[in-house]
Motif scaffolding. Sequence first.
Motif, PDB file in Angstrom:
ATOM      1  N   VAL A  25      36.619  39.026  32.099  1.00 24.43           N
ATOM      2  CA  VAL A  25      37.600  38.079  32.477  1.00 24.43           C
ATOM      3  C   VAL A  25      38.647  37.827  31.156  1.00 24.43           C
ATOM      4  N   THR A  38      38.736  34.803  28.749  1.00 28.13           N
ATOM      5  CA  THR A  38      39.206  33.445  29.249  1.00 28.13           C
ATOM      6  C   THR A  38      37.730  32.491  29.277  1.00 28.13           C
ATOM      7  N   VAL A  51      38.437  27.573  40.145  1.00 32.57           N
ATOM      8  CA  VAL A  51      39.477  28.274  39.462  1.00 32.57           C
ATOM      9  C   VAL A  51      38.836  29.413  38.956  1.00 32.57           C
ATOM     10  N   ILE A  65      39.251  32.439  41.623  1.00 32.96           N
ATOM     11  CA  ILE A  65      40.714  32.928  41.805  1.00 32.96           C
ATOM     12  C   ILE A  65      41.018  33.560  40.456  1.00 32.96           C
ATOM     13  N   GLU A  66      40.857  33.272  39.327  1.00 30.48           N
ATOM     14  CA  GLU A  66      41.035  33.808  38.116  1.00 30.48           C
ATOM     15  C   GLU A  66      40.149  34.013  37.190  1.00 30.48           C
ATOM     16  N   ALA A 101      36.997  33.917  34.784  1.00 30.50           N
ATOM     17  CA  ALA A 101      36.664  33.309  33.544  1.00 30.50           C
ATOM     18  C   ALA A 101      35.358  32.831  33.570  1.00 30.50           C
TER      19      ALA A 101
END
Length: 116
Positions: free
Chosen positions: A18, A21, A52, A55-56, A58
């Motif tokens: 990640v 993050t 979230v 998608i990204e 973390a």
Amino acid sequence: MLWEELTSKEFADACEKVKGTCIVPFGVYEKHGNNLPLGTDVMVARKIAREVAKIEPAVVFPDYYFGQIAEARHVPGTIFIAPELLYGLLENVCREISRNGLKKIILLNSMEEIQI
């Protein structure tokens, strides 16, 4: 990736994957009218953080439900944390998240009034 579901080995790998993050879903337990549960803020933040992170990438920290909601202290079920304790706790938690390798910490605050 949910912090509490990772093993120690998986956690170390996740930090790299990640790119450091971490999302902290942040809300308080308080009254939201007569038709919504006390944990609405926390539930909204949790859902958004998890979506979230799909998608990204973390690591999603466990629900952070400590907050300051002095104006609702008279309402049954409300949890209030004194501001000086709240800030110290949040600072300590963020330092620990960072110490564990997650340097980009996103505080996802959903403590806003929801109109339905």
